[in-house]
Design a protein around this motif. Structure first.
Motif, PDB file in Angstrom:
ATOM      1  N   GLU A  28       0.690  -1.054  -0.043  1.00  0.00           N
ATOM      2  CA  GLU A  28      -0.073  -0.067   0.029  1.00  0.00           C
ATOM      3  C   GLU A  28       0.746   1.153  -0.023  1.00  0.00           C
ATOM      4  O   GLU A  28       1.619   1.406   0.875  1.00  0.00           O
ATOM      5  CB  GLU A  28      -0.888  -0.106   1.184  1.00  0.00           C
ATOM      6  CG  GLU A  28      -1.895  -0.976   1.368  1.00  0.00           C
ATOM      7  CD  GLU A  28      -3.256  -0.413   0.538  1.00  0.00           C
ATOM      8  OE1 GLU A  28      -3.140   0.829   0.151  1.00  0.00           O
ATOM      9  OE2 GLU A  28      -4.109  -1.086   0.147  1.00  0.00           O
ATOM     10  N   SER A  29       0.584   2.059  -1.087  1.00  0.00           N
ATOM     11  CA  SER A  29       1.663   3.236  -1.116  1.00  0.00           C
ATOM     12  C   SER A  29       1.567   4.311  -0.013  1.00  0.00           C
ATOM     13  O   SER A  29       2.421   4.562   0.512  1.00  0.00           O
ATOM     14  CB  SER A  29       1.311   3.863  -2.275  1.00  0.00           C
ATOM     15  OG  SER A  29       0.050   4.227  -2.620  1.00  0.00           O
ATOM     16  N   SER A  30       0.327   4.474   0.471  1.00  0.00           N
ATOM     17  CA  SER A  30       0.208   5.332   1.537  1.00  0.00           C
ATOM     18  C   SER A  30       0.760   4.908   2.966  1.00  0.00           C
ATOM     19  O   SER A  30       1.181   5.638   3.646  1.00  0.00           O
ATOM     20  CB  SER A  30      -1.013   5.935   1.659  1.00  0.00           C
ATOM     21  OG  SER A  30      -1.859   4.950   1.785  1.00  0.00           O
ATOM     22  N   THR A  31       0.691   3.707   3.061  1.00  0.00           N
ATOM     23  CA  THR A  31       1.446   3.126   4.131  1.00  0.00           C
ATOM     24  C   THR A  31       2.932   3.342   4.169  1.00  0.00           C
ATOM     25  O   THR A  31       3.307   3.640   5.283  1.00  0.00           O
ATOM     26  CB  THR A  31       1.120   1.628   4.240  1.00  0.00           C
ATOM     27  OG1 THR A  31      -0.058   1.309   4.063  1.00  0.00           O
ATOM     28  CG2 THR A  31       1.557   1.163   5.661  1.00  0.00           C
ATOM     29  N   VAL A  71       4.540   5.582   2.926  1.00  0.00           N
ATOM     30  CA  VAL A  71       4.708   6.976   3.009  1.00  0.00           C
ATOM     31  C   VAL A  71       4.647   7.303   4.847  1.00  0.00           C
ATOM     32  O   VAL A  71       5.348   7.759   5.424  1.00  0.00           O
ATOM     33  CB  VAL A  71       3.817   7.972   2.577  1.00  0.00           C
ATOM     34  CG1 VAL A  71       3.931   9.421   2.920  1.00  0.00           C
ATOM     35  CG2 VAL A  71       3.924   7.823   0.932  1.00  0.00           C
ATOM     36  N   SER A  72       3.389   6.763   5.368  1.00  0.00           N
ATOM     37  CA  SER A  72       3.271   7.091   6.838  1.00  0.00           C
ATOM     38  C   SER A  72       4.494   6.222   7.477  1.00  0.00           C
ATOM     39  O   SER A  72       4.806   6.771   8.624  1.00  0.00           O
ATOM     40  CB  SER A  72       2.106   6.592   7.302  1.00  0.00           C
ATOM     41  OG  SER A  72       1.447   5.831   6.545  1.00  0.00           O
ATOM     42  N   GLU A  85       1.633  11.453  -5.903  1.00  0.00           N
ATOM     43  CA  GLU A  85       0.925  12.506  -5.263  1.00  0.00           C
ATOM     44  C   GLU A  85       1.144  12.619  -3.760  1.00  0.00           C
ATOM     45  O   GLU A  85       0.642  13.616  -3.231  1.00  0.00           O
ATOM     46  CB  GLU A  85      -0.515  11.595  -5.749  1.00  0.00           C
ATOM     47  CG  GLU A  85      -0.926  10.572  -4.826  1.00  0.00           C
ATOM     48  CD  GLU A  85      -0.503   9.140  -5.636  1.00  0.00           C
ATOM     49  OE1 GLU A  85      -0.088   9.649  -6.629  1.00  0.00           O
ATOM     50  OE2 GLU A  85      -1.121   8.257  -5.190  1.00  0.00           O
ATOM     51  N   LEU A  86       2.016  12.074  -3.267  1.00  0.00           N
ATOM     52  CA  LEU A  86       2.442  12.156  -1.595  1.00  0.00           C
ATOM     53  C   LEU A  86       3.578  12.746  -1.655  1.00  0.00           C
ATOM     54  O   LEU A  86       4.178  12.921  -0.625  1.00  0.00           O
ATOM     55  CB  LEU A  86       2.047  10.864  -1.117  1.00  0.00           C
ATOM     56  CG  LEU A  86       0.798  10.324  -0.936  1.00  0.00           C
ATOM     57  CD1 LEU A  86       0.853   9.029  -0.103  1.00  0.00           C
ATOM     58  CD2 LEU A  86      -0.148  11.242  -0.388  1.00  0.00           C
ATOM     59  N   SER A 107       3.611  15.724   0.710  1.00  0.00           N
ATOM     60  CA  SER A 107       3.717  15.528   1.975  1.00  0.00           C
ATOM     61  C   SER A 107       4.713  15.024   2.718  1.00  0.00           C
ATOM     62  O   SER A 107       4.967  15.348   3.850  1.00  0.00           O
ATOM     63  CB  SER A 107       2.312  14.792   2.655  1.00  0.00           C
ATOM     64  OG  SER A 107       2.350  13.771   1.485  1.00  0.00           O
ATOM     65  N   VAL A 160      -1.713  14.943 -14.460  1.00  0.00           N
ATOM     66  CA  VAL A 160      -2.920  14.370 -13.788  1.00  0.00           C
ATOM     67  C   VAL A 160      -2.394  12.713 -13.203  1.00  0.00           C
ATOM     68  O   VAL A 160      -2.577  12.513 -12.072  1.00  0.00           O
ATOM     69  CB  VAL A 160      -4.004  13.870 -14.655  1.00  0.00           C
ATOM     70  CG1 VAL A 160      -5.157  12.990 -13.992  1.00  0.00           C
ATOM     71  CG2 VAL A 160      -4.665  15.187 -15.022  1.00  0.00           C
ATOM     72  N   SER A 218      -3.879   1.631  -8.277  1.00  0.00           N
ATOM     73  CA  SER A 218      -4.358   3.146  -8.545  1.00  0.00           C
ATOM     74  C   SER A 218      -3.799   3.918  -9.494  1.00  0.00           C
ATOM     75  O   SER A 218      -4.656   4.826 -10.342  1.00  0.00           O
ATOM     76  CB  SER A 218      -4.202   4.077  -7.049  1.00  0.00           C
ATOM     77  OG  SER A 218      -2.674   3.986  -6.751  1.00  0.00           O
ATOM     78  N   VAL A 270      -5.429   2.777 -12.775  1.00  0.00           N
ATOM     79  CA  VAL A 270      -6.807   3.275 -12.879  1.00  0.00           C
ATOM     80  C   VAL A 270      -6.687   4.670 -13.472  1.00  0.00           C
ATOM     81  O   VAL A 270      -7.648   4.950 -14.073  1.00  0.00           O
ATOM     82  CB  VAL A 270      -7.426   2.837 -11.593  1.00  0.00           C
ATOM     83  CG1 VAL A 270      -8.970   3.409 -11.689  1.00  0.00           C
ATOM     84  CG2 VAL A 270      -7.820   1.409 -11.380  1.00  0.00           C
ATOM     85  N   ARG A 271      -6.024   5.324 -13.011  1.00  0.00           N
ATOM     86  CA  ARG A 271      -5.967   6.665 -13.203  1.00  0.00           C
ATOM     87  C   ARG A 271      -5.570   6.811 -14.760  1.00  0.00           C
ATOM     88  O   ARG A 271      -6.307   7.526 -15.578  1.00  0.00           O
ATOM     89  CB  ARG A 271      -4.980   7.556 -12.316  1.00  0.00           C
ATOM     90  CG  ARG A 271      -5.707   8.631 -11.758  1.00  0.00           C
ATOM     91  CD  ARG A 271      -4.437   9.346 -10.790  1.00  0.00           C
ATOM     92  NE  ARG A 271      -4.218   8.790  -9.591  1.00  0.00           N
ATOM     93  CZ  ARG A 271      -3.021   8.656  -9.024  1.00  0.00           C
ATOM     94  NH1 ARG A 271      -1.887   9.339  -9.458  1.00  0.00           N
ATOM     95  NH2 ARG A 271      -2.753   8.076  -8.059  1.00  0.00           N
TER      96      ARG A 271
END
Lengths: 299, 306, 510
Positions: free
Chosen positions: C223-226, C228-229, C245-246, C249, C299, C355, C358-359
Motif C-alpha cells: 500500500e503506497s500511503s502506508t 509514506v506513513s 501524489e504524496l 507531504s 494528472v 491506483s 486506474v488513473r
C-alpha cells in the motif's frame, strides 16, 4: 458484512412492558416521524439525483485538468477530484447507481429466496433439507467473501456486482419465509383451503405468502441498506463497477490515495453519502416494521 | 450431553465436505494462472510451463481435488504457490493478529452493546433510549471502511497519536478494533434491548415484580439472565463473522491478518492458501455455532439436549 | 504477537545500549512496494528481488545511478568485433560469505547455470546465446556465443546476473533462493516471507571501507500511503516507491527528502494492429493526436514524469530523440472522419487495477471521448491480467483493442526495449509486443544491431528502428514516469535507479 445479525428476529418481538400511554404514543410517534423523515430524505435525494443533469452546472464525468483536487468551495460544493471532476455531481450520480444496485439486487435475492423458502417450508422433506443445507453453506461464508468470490469469477462490472449482492441476500429471505410457512401451513385456515380443494400453488402463493409478506417487506427495506454497503465495499476493494463510473465505493477507494496529502474531501463526502443513505433505509425499515409486521401489534 | 456434542460434531463432516467441493470449484473457476504469476510478466512461455509442471498444476482437476482432500484429511494444508512456505505456517502467522483484533472488537462491543441495550430497555421511550437507538442504527449503517478512514485521518494523520497501520504494538489495536466493533456494538445494543423487553413480559418476571422485588433487581438479575440466551447466540455469531469478515477493515488498516492473507492469496491465485483459509473460516463458523448451542446449557439448564 | 517480540527486543536493546557503547547502532530499514519472491535473481523477474539481493549477491558489472556501467566483481571487460566473444577480468582477493574463494571457476559455475536452458530458471533466456564459458586462468572468464549478440555486456550487467557461491549452488541447488550466499557487503540473515527480510554486515567485505550500517531490514509494503506513513513515523528510513501524489507531504517537514530521477520505463497504450481499425495509420495518428501527454503526466504522476519523444527513454543506451508528440483535437477528428469513423468508434482498453493504472485508464477514456471514441476500460487485477494477456493469448483472437503497459529495459540497453516490445518475435504472449506490431525494417535493424559489438554501428541500427517505430505509431505514447523514493534526511548512499531497482550497499548516516 458483520451485520447478518440484523436478522428480523431482532425486531419481531412483542413489546409489552407496562408503560404509560404517553410514552407509548411518543415512541410510536418518534419512530414513525423518523421513518417518514428518512423516506422523505431518500425520495428527495433520488429526485435531485435524477434531475441533476438539468440543475447542476457540471456533469459527473466532466473533467478539468486545470482545476484538480480543489477544496470545497461555492462553485464546487464538495470540491473536485484528481481529474477536476465535481465531487457533488458525482455523488448525486452515485446515488442513482447505489439505489439501483440496492433495489435490483435485493429484489432478485428476495424473489429467489421467497420461492425457495416457500417450497422448502411447504413441502418439507428432502427439498427442505437441501435448501436449508445450501443456505447453511452460503451462511458459512462471510458475505463479503462470497461476493468477492462471485465477482472474481464473473469479473467486475455492474451486472456482476448486482448478482453477487443478490446471492448474498437469498439465504436470509429463504429462512424468513420458510419459518413463516412452517407456522402458517398448520393453521386451520390453510387446512380449510386445502379441504376446499385449492392446489398447492394456490395455497402457497395466495394463502401462505401474504401472511409472511410483512416480514419480507421489512427485511427487504433493511436489506437494501446492507446491499448498498456490500456493493460499495466491493468497489472499495477494487472489485466493483468500472472505476470511471461515479460510484461511492470507487470514489472512496481512489480518494484515499490523496488522504495523506491532506485532501480529505475526496473520501469524506462519498462516505457521508453512503452512511446517510444506508441509515435512512434502516430507519425506514424500523418504521415499516412498526407499521407492517403484524406480529408487532399487541393482539 | 457429551453424546449430543459428539453427534453434532459428526454432523459437521458432510457440511464440510460440501464446502470443500464448493471451495475447490470456486477457486479453479477463477481466471488467472498461478504459474504465470510466479514467472512474472516478462517470462517466456517455456518458463511458465516448467513452473506449472513443478507445482503439479498440470494434473487433471479431479486428481488435484483428491490430492487436496487427502492432504486435508492428514492435516496437511499444502504449500503456498507464492512463497513456497507451508500454508499452515502462513495461516498460523496471520491468525493471531486477526484473533486479537476480533477479540478486542468483540469485547468492547459486547460490553457496550449489553449495557446500552439494557439501559435502553429499562428506560423505554425516554430521550436516552431514542438517542441510544439512533446511535445504534447509525452504527449499523456506517460503512466500516469509511469509519476506519475517518479515524485514521483524525487520530493518525491529523493528531499523530496512533500508527496508521500494521500491528507492531498493542496500541495499534485501538483504531481497527473500534472500526470493526462499531457495527457489532450497534447490533448487540438493539438486540439486547429487544431481548430484555421480550423477557420482561414473561410470567415469571411479572411474578417477581408482583412479589415486590425492586425493579433494578428484576431487570438486571431475572430479565437479563434470561435474555442472555439470544444475546449469547448473537455474540457468538458476531464473533464468527468478525474473524472471517474483517477483510475490509484489515484492508483499510493493512492488518497482517487472515483477511489480508486471503485478499493477497486471491489476487495471486495462491490456490492452496485460499482453499485452506476458506475451509478454516467455514469450520470456525460451524464450531462457533456449536459452541453457542452448548453454552445455552450452562446459561439455562432447562434446555435439554436430545 | 509481534509486540511481545518487539517488547523483548527493545528490552534487550535497552540493556545492551546501557551496557555497551552508547553510540547509536546504524541500522537501516527500507519499505519496498512489492512482496519478495525469491532471493535468487537467476530465477526471478522482479525488481524487488534484484534490489534486496544486490546486498548479498554481486555481479561482474553494475550500474551507477545513471545506468552507466561500473566495475563490480570484474575490473575490466571487452567484446570482440564480431560480437561473439566477451572477456572479463576478475577482481582478486574476494571471498564468499561461506569462505569459498571467488575466481573464474566460481563465475563459470554461475554462467553455466544461466546458460543451461534445462534449468528452467526465469532468466535462462538472457544467456540463450551463450555457447561456452571458458576460464583461461584464475582471473579471466571468456564467454563464447553461438551468434553475434552486441548487447552482451549490458546483459551481463543485468541485475539478475549475480554470482552465487559455487559451494552454495552445489549444496542447495534451487534452495539458494531461500538462503543466498554471495560476496556482497551484507550477509543474508533472516527472511519471513510477506513480512521482512534481514541482512547483516559482512565484516570481511573486499572493500574494507564498506558497509557502514550494521543491519538492513526490508519490509514489503504494497500500500503506497502506508509506506509514506512508515517513513514519516520513522519506522523506516527509505521508501521505494514513493507515490508521486504524496511527494509534497513527504517534503513538507524538511526531515525527509524526495529523491527523483528520470525513469526508463516507457508507458504506452498499445493499439492492437490485428484489429481492422488500427491497421489504418490515420486512426493510430488520430489517437495520438487526441491524447494530451503533458496533461497525462500532470494528472497521473502529479507532474513527476516526462513526455516520451522516442519509443525508448532518454536514459536508455542508444536513445535518439524524435519529433515530440503533439495534441490537436481538430486534426484528430478530421483523420477519424477520413478513416470512415464519422459515427465514432468503440474500443476496449485493458489496463492494470492499481491506483495509478486506474488513473491512466480513466484519463485515456476522457481524452478519447473528445474524438468520439467510446472506450470501455477494463482494469485487471494482476492474476487475471497475467492469464489473459500473457498466458492464454492467441494474437488473432485478442479481445482488447488497446493494452496499457510499461516496459523498462533492465539491461539499460536499447535492445532489451526495442526487441521485446516492437520486434515481431516479441508478440505477446511470448514477450511484450502488445500491439502485434510487425515491421521488416524494424526487425532487420534490431537484428543488425545485435550482429556487432561496435557501438557506432549499433547506434545507427537503433536509430533506424526508433525512427520507423515512431512513424508507425503502434501505440499511444503516454509518459516516462520519474522514479521516486523518499529518504530520511542525513541518510546517504541509498537511492532508486532509473530501471526500477534500488541500491543501498553504500548506505551511511551523516
Amino acid at each position: 458484512m458483520a451485520l447478518v445479525s440484523d436478522a428480523p428476529a431482532a425486531g419481531q418481538k412483542t413489546e409489552r412492558i407496562a408503560r404509560s400511554p404517553f410514552s407509548e404514543f411518543r415512541r410510536r410517534f418518534v419512530t414513525r416521524l423518523g421513518a417518514l423523515a428518512a423516506g422523505f430524505f431518500l425520495l428527495v435525494m433520488l429526485l435531485v439525483a435524477l434531475a441533476a443533469p438539468w440543475i447542476l452546472p457540471f456533469g459527473p464525468d466532466e473533467f478539468d485538468y486545470k482545476n484538480t483536487l480543489s477544496a470545497p468551495s461555492a462553485i464546487h460544493w464538495a470540491g473536485t477530484d484528481e481529474f477536476g471532476r465535481d465531487i457533488f455531481a458525482r455523488i448525486l450520480n452515485g446515488a442513482k447507481l447505489s439505489m439501483f444496485i440496492g433495489f435490483v439486487s435485493v429484489t432478485i435475492g428476495a424473489v429467489i429466496g421467497v420461492i425457495a423458502g416457500l417450497l422448502a417450508g411447504y413441502y418439507g422433506g428432502w427439498l427442505d433439507s437441501i435448501v436449508m443445507r445450501v443456505a447453511d453453506v452460503l451462511f458459512a461464508f462471510p458475505g463479503i467473501l462470497l461476493a468477492i468470490g462471485i465477482v472474481a469469477i464473473l469479473g467486475a462490472g455492474l451486472t456482476n456486482v448486482i448478482i453477487a449482492v443478490a446471492v448474498f441476500s437469498v439465504p436470509a429471505f429463504a429462512r424468513i419465509v420458510r419459518s413463516g410457512t412452517l407456522g402458517l401451513k398448520e393453521t386451520t385456515y390453510v387446512e380449510a383451503a386445502r379441504a376446499a380443494g385449492a392446489s398447492n400453488v394456490i395455497i402457497m402463493f395466495r394463502h401462505i405468502l401474504p401472511g409472511g409478506l410483512g416480514a419480507v417487506i421489512v427485511y427487504f427495506t433493511m436489506r437494501i441498506g446492507t446491499s448498498i454497503l456490500t456493493a460499495t465495499s466491493l468497489s472499495f476493494i477494487g472489485l466493483g463497477v468500472e472505476p470511471s463510473i461515479a460510484e461511492w465505493g470507487a470514489m472512496l477507494s481512489t480518494g484515499r490515495e490523496y488522504m495523506l496529502a491532506g485532501k480529505w474531501h475526496l473520501t469524506f463526502f462519498p462516505g457521508l453519502a453512503i452512511f446517510l443513505t444506508v441509515l435512512c433505509f434502516n430507519i425506514l425499515g424500523d418504521g415499516l416494521r412498526d407499521a407492517l409486521d403484524p406480529k408487532l401489534d399487541d393482539n | 450431553m457429551l453424546q449430543y456434542f459428539l453427534r453434532r460434531l459428526a454432523a459437521l463432516v458432510p457440511v464440510l465436505f460440501l464446502i470443500s467441493i464448493f471451495v475447490f470449484l470456486f477457486i479453479h473457476a477463477l481466471p488467472g494462472d498461478p504459474a504465470r504469476l510466479l514467472a512474472g510478466e516478462s517470462a517466456t512461455q517455456e518458463e511458465v510451463e516448467a513452473i506449472r509442471k513443478a507445482l503439479n498444476l498440470d494434473r487433471p482437476l479431479f486428481a488435484q481435488y483428491v490430492d487436496f482432500l487427502k492432504n486435508l484429511a492428514t492435516g496437511n494444508l499444502g504449500i503456498s504457490l507464492r512463497t513456497g512456505e507451508p500454508v499452515a505456517t502462513m495461516i498460523g502467522r496471520a491468525f493471531m493478529p486477526t484473533f486479537w483484533l476480533s477479540v478486542c472488537a468483540l469485547a468492547w462491543s459486547v460490553v457496550f452493546g449489553l449495557v446500552a441495550g439494557v439501559v435502553s430497555a429499562v428506560r423505554r421511550g425516554s430521550a436516552g433510549d431514542h438517542a441510544g437507538m439512533f446511535l445504534a442504527v447509525s452504527g449499523i449503517s456506517m460503512p466500516n471502511f469509511w469509519l476506519g478512514l475517518l479515524l485514521m485521518q483524525f487520530f493518525s494523520v491529523h493528531l499523530g497519536w496512533l500508527g496508521t497501520s500494521g500491528f507492531d504494538e498493542p496500541s495499534d489495536l485501538i483504531l481497527p478494533s473500534i472500526t470493526l466493533g462499531a457495527g457489532v456494538a450497534a447490533v448487540m445494543a438493539r438486540f439486547t434491548r429487544s431481548a430484555v423487553i421480550d423477557v420482561a413480559r414473561e410470567d415469571f418476571i411479572r411474578t417477581a415484580r408482583a412479589k415486590g422485588l425492586r425493579e433494578r433487581i428484576v431487570i438486571w438479575k431475572h430479565a437479563l439472565r434470561n435474555a442472555l440466551i439470544p444475546v449469547v447466540t448473537m455474540a457468538g455469531l458476531q464473533f464468527g463473522f468478525l474473524l472471517g469478515g474483517s477483510i475490509v477493515v484489515e484492508k483499510v488498516f493493512r492488518w497482517p491478518g487472515l483477511g489480508s492473507l486471503l485478499l493477497d492469496a486471491i489476487n495471486f491465485r495462491d490456490y492452496a492458501v485460499v482453499q485452506a483459509e476458506i475451509m478454516l473460516f467455514s469450520l470456525q463458523f460451524l464450531l462457533i455455532n456449536l459452541a453457542v448451542d452448548m453454552l445455552y446449557g450452562f446459561i439455562n439448564p432447562a434446555i435439554r439436549y436430545k | 504477537m509481534t509486540f511481545f517480540k518487539r517488547a523483548a527486543y527493545s528490552a534487550a536493546l535497552l540493556a545492551s545500549s546501557i551496557l555497551a557503547t552508547p553510540a547509536m547502532t546504524a541500522d537501516l530499514a527500507i519499505a519496498m512496494d512489492q512482496i519478495f519472491q525469491k532471493m535468487d535473481p537467476h530465477n526471478s523477474n522482479y525488481n524487488v528481488d534484484y534490489s534486496a539481493a544486490s546486498g548479498v549477491l554481486e555481479r561482474l558489472i553494475g550500474f551507477d545511478h545513471n545506468m552507466k556501467l561500473v566495475p563490480q566483481l570484474a575490473t575490466s571487460w571487452e567484446g570482440s568485433d564480431d560480437a561473439k566473444t566477451f572477456t572479463f577480468k576478475l577482481r582478486e582477493g574476494v571471498t564468499f560469505h561461506d569462505g569459498t574463494d571467488f575466481n573464474a571457476a566460481a563465475v563459470k559455475a554461475n554462467f553455466d547455470r544461466l546458460a543451461d536452458q534445462s534449468q528452467n530458471l526465469a532468466k535462462n533466456s538472457l544467456f540463450k546465446v551463450v555457447d561456452t564459458v571458458e576460464t583461461p586462468d584464475d582471473t579471466t572468464v571468456v564467454l563464447k556465443l553461438r551468434e553475434p549478440f552486441g548487447a552482451m555486456i549490458n546483459t551481463v550487467a543485468h541485475p539478475s546476473v549475480v554470482i552465487h557461491s559455487p559451494k552454495a549452488l552445489e549444496e542447495m541447488g534451487k534452495g539458494v533462493e531461500k538462503h543466498p550466499v554471495g560476496t556482497g557487503p551484507f550477509k543474508f540473515k533472516q527472511w519471513i516471507p510477506g513480512e521482512r527480510l534481514v541482512l547483516e554486515k559482512n565484516e570481511d567485505y573486499w572493500d574494507s571501507e564498506w558497509p557502514k550500517v550494521e543491519q538492513v531490514t526490508f519490509y514489503p509494503v504494497t500500500e503506497s500511503s502506508t509506506r509514506v506513513s512508515m517513513l514519516l513515523s520513522d519506522e523506516v528510513q527509505f521508501i521505494h516507491v514513493l507515490p508521486a501524489e504524496l511527494a509534497e507531504s513527504v517534503e513538507a517537514s524538511g526531515d525527509y527528502e524526495v529523491l527523483e530521477v528520470p525513469g526508463i520505463t516507457v508507458w504506452t497504450a498499445a493499439m492492437n494492429m490485428l484489429k481492422e481499425h488500427f491497421k489504418d495509420e490515420r486512426v493510430r495518428r488520430a489517437f495520438n493526436l487526441a491524447v494530451d501527454q503533458e496533461a497525462f503526466v500532470d494528472v497521473v504522476y502529479s507532474g513527476h514524469g516526462v513526455v516520451p519523444d522516442s519509443p525508448i527513454a532518454p536514459d536508455t543506451r542508444f536513445y535518439e530523440s524524435q519529433q515530440p508528440p503533439r495534441t490537436d483535437i481538430d486534426e484528430a477528428r478530421r483523420l477519424m472522419n477520413e478513416a470512415g469513423h464519422e459515427d465514432g468508434l468503440d474500443v476496449t482498453i485493458w489496463g492494470i487495477n492499481n491506483s495509478t493504472g486506474v488513473r491512466m485508464l480513466q484519463f485515456l477514456q476522457q481524452q478519447l471521448s473528445q474524438i468520439n471514441v467510446r472506450a470501455k476500460i477494463v482494469p485487471m487485477e494482476g492474476a487475471t491480467r497475467s492469464e489473459k494477456v500473457f498466458s492464454s493469448m492467441v494474437p488473432e483472437n485478442a479481445e482488447f483493442d488497446m493494452l496499457l503497459g510499461g516496459w523498462s529495459p533492465s539491461t539499460g540497453d536499447a535492445d532489451w526495449h526495442l526487441r521485446p516490445v516492437y520486434a515481431t518475435e516479441g508478440w505477446i504472449p511470448k514477450i511484450y509486443n502488445m500491439a502485434f506490431y510487425s515491421n521488416e525494417t524494424v526487425d532487420k535493424a534490431i537484428q543488425d544491431a545485435l550482429n556487432t559489438a561496435d557501438p557506432e554501428k549499433r547506434r545507427e541500427a537503433y536509430s533506424v528502428a526508433q525512427k520507423q517505430i515512431w512513424k508507425d505509431e503502434p501505440a499511444v505514447w503516454l509518459a516516462i514516469e520519474n522514479k521516486m523514493a523518499g529518504r530520511k534526511a542525513g541518510l546517504t548512499g541509498v537511492f532508486q535507479m532509473p530501471d526500477g531497482t534500488m541500491q543501498f550497499t553504500k548506505a551511511a548516516y551523516e
